[in-house]
Scaffold this motif. Structure first.
Motif, mmCIF file in Angstrom:
data_model
loop_
_atom_site.group_PDB
_atom_site.id
_atom_site.type_symbol
_atom_site.label_atom_id
_atom_site.label_comp_id
_atom_site.label_asym_id
_atom_site.label_seq_id
_atom_site.Cartn_x
_atom_site.Cartn_y
_atom_site.Cartn_z
ATOM 1 N N LEU A 123 -6.305 15.064 -37.162
ATOM 2 C CA LEU A 123 -5.184 14.723 -38.033
ATOM 3 C C LEU A 123 -5.498 14.939 -39.460
ATOM 4 O O LEU A 123 -4.705 15.563 -40.430
ATOM 5 C CB LEU A 123 -4.861 13.321 -37.757
ATOM 6 C CG LEU A 123 -3.606 12.804 -38.698
ATOM 7 C CD1 LEU A 123 -2.449 13.436 -38.126
ATOM 8 C CD2 LEU A 123 -3.544 11.130 -38.388
ATOM 9 N N GLY A 124 -6.587 14.418 -40.057
ATOM 10 C CA GLY A 124 -7.065 14.666 -41.243
ATOM 11 C C GLY A 124 -7.260 16.228 -41.800
ATOM 12 O O GLY A 124 -6.795 16.676 -42.723
ATOM 13 N N ALA A 125 -7.982 16.911 -40.671
ATOM 14 C CA ALA A 125 -8.454 18.225 -41.111
ATOM 15 C C ALA A 125 -7.119 19.157 -41.144
ATOM 16 O O ALA A 125 -7.085 20.219 -41.577
ATOM 17 C CB ALA A 125 -9.279 18.815 -40.213
ATOM 18 N N ILE A 126 -6.203 18.867 -40.496
ATOM 19 C CA ILE A 126 -4.825 19.759 -40.541
ATOM 20 C C ILE A 126 -4.238 19.863 -41.789
ATOM 21 O O ILE A 126 -3.556 20.875 -42.241
ATOM 22 C CB ILE A 126 -3.937 19.458 -39.243
ATOM 23 C CG1 ILE A 126 -4.527 19.613 -37.895
ATOM 24 C CG2 ILE A 126 -2.752 19.718 -39.578
ATOM 25 C CD1 ILE A 126 -3.548 18.948 -37.025
ATOM 26 N N VAL A 127 -4.293 18.574 -42.718
ATOM 27 C CA VAL A 127 -3.681 18.652 -43.935
ATOM 28 C C VAL A 127 -4.018 19.832 -44.741
ATOM 29 O O VAL A 127 -3.058 20.659 -45.154
ATOM 30 C CB VAL A 127 -3.991 17.351 -44.716
ATOM 31 C CG1 VAL A 127 -3.282 17.176 -46.096
ATOM 32 C CG2 VAL A 127 -3.290 16.136 -43.866
ATOM 33 N N PRO A 128 -5.151 20.188 -45.137
ATOM 34 C CA PRO A 128 -5.703 21.341 -45.912
ATOM 35 C C PRO A 128 -5.413 22.493 -45.417
ATOM 36 O O PRO A 128 -4.861 23.460 -46.182
ATOM 37 C CB PRO A 128 -6.937 20.863 -46.313
ATOM 38 C CG PRO A 128 -7.602 20.098 -45.301
ATOM 39 C CD PRO A 128 -6.515 19.428 -44.711
ATOM 40 N N LEU A 129 -5.525 22.603 -44.118
ATOM 41 C CA LEU A 129 -5.265 23.897 -43.252
ATOM 42 C C LEU A 129 -3.646 24.473 -43.560
ATOM 43 O O LEU A 129 -3.377 25.511 -43.668
ATOM 44 C CB LEU A 129 -5.536 23.944 -42.065
ATOM 45 C CG LEU A 129 -6.930 24.046 -41.510
ATOM 46 C CD1 LEU A 129 -7.239 23.565 -40.157
ATOM 47 C CD2 LEU A 129 -7.386 25.421 -41.654
ATOM 48 N N LEU A 130 -2.963 23.429 -43.329
ATOM 49 C CA LEU A 130 -1.439 23.471 -43.429
ATOM 50 C C LEU A 130 -1.080 23.948 -44.977
ATOM 51 O O LEU A 130 -0.126 24.713 -45.073
ATOM 52 C CB LEU A 130 -0.504 22.447 -43.002
ATOM 53 C CG LEU A 130 -0.401 22.173 -41.390
ATOM 54 C CD1 LEU A 130 0.195 21.076 -40.954
ATOM 55 C CD2 LEU A 130 0.075 23.258 -40.921
ATOM 56 N N ALA A 131 -1.725 23.275 -45.801
ATOM 57 C CA ALA A 131 -1.387 23.351 -47.190
ATOM 58 C C ALA A 131 -1.687 24.743 -47.621
ATOM 59 O O ALA A 131 -0.980 25.456 -48.204
ATOM 60 C CB ALA A 131 -2.351 22.407 -48.185
ATOM 61 N N ALA A 132 -2.635 25.255 -47.179
ATOM 62 C CA ALA A 132 -3.247 26.542 -47.573
ATOM 63 C C ALA A 132 -2.685 27.807 -46.724
ATOM 64 O O ALA A 132 -2.591 29.031 -47.399
ATOM 65 C CB ALA A 132 -4.726 26.664 -47.454
ATOM 66 N N ALA A 133 -1.941 27.433 -45.551
ATOM 67 C CA ALA A 133 -1.509 28.638 -44.691
ATOM 68 C C ALA A 133 -0.478 29.203 -45.026
ATOM 69 O O ALA A 133 -0.305 30.508 -44.859
ATOM 70 C CB ALA A 133 -1.201 27.879 -43.301
ATOM 71 N N PHE A 134 0.203 28.889 -45.713
ATOM 72 C CA PHE A 134 1.398 29.644 -46.428
ATOM 73 C C PHE A 134 1.409 30.081 -47.974
ATOM 74 O O PHE A 134 2.497 30.349 -48.469
ATOM 75 C CB PHE A 134 2.765 28.712 -46.129
ATOM 76 C CG PHE A 134 2.901 28.379 -44.635
ATOM 77 C CD1 PHE A 134 3.236 29.262 -43.691
ATOM 78 C CD2 PHE A 134 2.478 27.023 -44.410
ATOM 79 C CE1 PHE A 134 3.138 28.591 -42.314
ATOM 80 C CE2 PHE A 134 2.571 26.690 -42.910
ATOM 81 C CZ PHE A 134 2.911 27.447 -42.194
ATOM 82 N N VAL A 135 0.400 29.878 -48.504
ATOM 83 C CA VAL A 135 0.339 30.434 -49.958
ATOM 84 C C VAL A 135 -0.813 31.519 -50.205
ATOM 85 O O VAL A 135 -1.845 31.163 -50.059
ATOM 86 C CB VAL A 135 -0.087 29.144 -50.743
ATOM 87 C CG1 VAL A 135 -0.237 29.429 -52.136
ATOM 88 C CG2 VAL A 135 0.597 27.692 -50.414
ATOM 89 N N LYS A 136 0.041 32.572 -50.606
ATOM 90 C CA LYS A 136 -1.068 33.848 -50.630
ATOM 91 C C LYS A 136 -1.977 33.850 -52.098
ATOM 92 O O LYS A 136 -2.891 34.103 -52.400
ATOM 93 C CB LYS A 136 -0.211 35.204 -50.623
ATOM 94 C CG LYS A 136 0.608 35.209 -49.301
ATOM 95 C CD LYS A 136 0.075 36.603 -48.687
ATOM 96 C CE LYS A 136 0.804 36.596 -47.496
ATOM 97 N NZ LYS A 136 0.027 36.786 -46.287
ATOM 98 N N GLU A 137 -1.106 33.266 -52.893
ATOM 99 C CA GLU A 137 -1.689 33.461 -54.434
ATOM 100 C C GLU A 137 -2.837 32.257 -54.351
ATOM 101 O O GLU A 137 -2.738 31.197 -54.130
ATOM 102 C CB GLU A 137 -0.725 32.972 -55.421
ATOM 103 C CG GLU A 137 -1.222 32.634 -56.842
ATOM 104 C CD GLU A 137 -1.674 34.055 -57.600
ATOM 105 O OE1 GLU A 137 -2.807 34.146 -58.257
ATOM 106 O OE2 GLU A 137 -1.266 35.075 -57.193
ATOM 107 N N TYR A 138 -4.099 32.970 -54.788
ATOM 108 C CA TYR A 138 -5.349 32.113 -54.822
ATOM 109 C C TYR A 138 -5.366 30.741 -55.618
ATOM 110 O O TYR A 138 -5.530 29.868 -55.140
ATOM 111 C CB TYR A 138 -6.518 33.055 -55.081
ATOM 112 C CG TYR A 138 -7.712 32.457 -55.777
ATOM 113 C CD1 TYR A 138 -8.440 31.914 -54.582
ATOM 114 C CD2 TYR A 138 -8.242 31.967 -56.731
ATOM 115 C CE1 TYR A 138 -9.817 31.298 -54.925
ATOM 116 C CE2 TYR A 138 -9.498 31.459 -57.199
ATOM 117 C CZ TYR A 138 -9.910 30.805 -55.942
ATOM 118 O OH TYR A 138 -11.187 30.218 -56.347
ATOM 119 N N LYS A 139 -4.944 30.941 -56.824
ATOM 120 C CA LYS A 139 -4.823 29.548 -57.784
ATOM 121 C C LYS A 139 -3.885 28.661 -57.617
ATOM 122 O O LYS A 139 -4.057 27.550 -57.445
ATOM 123 C CB LYS A 139 -4.974 29.967 -59.218
ATOM 124 C CG LYS A 139 -5.949 30.742 -59.807
ATOM 125 C CD LYS A 139 -5.884 31.217 -61.187
ATOM 126 C CE LYS A 139 -7.028 31.883 -61.787
ATOM 127 N NZ LYS A 139 -6.858 32.166 -63.248
#
Length: 198
Positions: A123-139
């Motif tokens: 449950l905790g690990a899914i948070v950063p994965l979902l946050a990063a999954a849809f953002v292409k721009e690195y910064k």
């Protein structure tokens, strides 16, 4: 007469609330909060670390996913061993005290503890994965991960404090600083090592 009964019932409920032993929640609460917080911080830190040297979203997500799987397995195994050790000790103690009789149904289940820890970590690990999954721009992706993790840390810290009847602000500060430090240290050291071509 009826109002007296209602008042009596309310008084009894208040007494039950004030005499409830919150330490009984400690074991499952500790495992759940620790698991979720560990999943959140370790996965986010791994992703931040790899993000320090590789800007590719796919690599960052694969690293995070590997961290999720490895961490959930590690938490489950660790909790199983820990609770099973406690279980064995308590069974032996019961046998000594009661001449061989045991009431195992009152003891914690190692399997349930392992599953709960793995689920909490996931449950905790899914948070950063979902946050990063849809953002292409690195910064932007790095910023979104930090923001999502910060929000989740606040939620986990608040939940742990409320369920354990602990001071909320103290809990939030402790959880936030710990999470931010872990991400910053991982990012910084990985960037340092990566910049030296290792």
């Amino acid at each position: 007469m009826e109002s007296n009964n209602n008042n009596l019932n309310l008084d009894m409920e208040k007494d039950q609330e004030t005499t409830f032993d919150y330490s009984k929640r400690a074991q499952w609460l500790r495992a759940a909060v620790l698991g979720a917080n560990d999943g959140l911080v370790s996965t986010a830190s791994l992703m931040m670390g790899i993000g320090a040297v590789k800007q590719d979203v796919r690599i960052m997500l694969l690293t995070g996913f590997a961290g999720l799987v490895a961490g959930a397995c590690s938490m489950a195994i660790g909790e199983f061993i820990s609770v099973y050790s406690q279980y064995d000790i308590e069974v032996a103690q019961m046998k000594r005290e009661s001449g061989g009789e045991t009431k195992k149904e009152k003891l914690p289940s190692p399997t349930q503890a392992a599953i709960a820890s793995a689920l909490a970590f996931t449950l905790g690990a899914i948070v950063p994965l979902l946050a990063a999954a849809f953002v292409k721009e690195y910064k932007v992706r790095i910023g979104v991960i930090v923001a999502a993790v910060t929000l989740a840390l606040v939620m986990f810290g608040w939940l742990g404090a409320v369920l354990g009847k602990a001071p909320v602000v103290k809990s939030l500060v402790r959880v936030l600083i710990g999470g931010w430090l872990a991400m910053a240290i991982t990012f910084g050291f990985t960037k340092l090592v990566g910049s030296h071509g290792l």
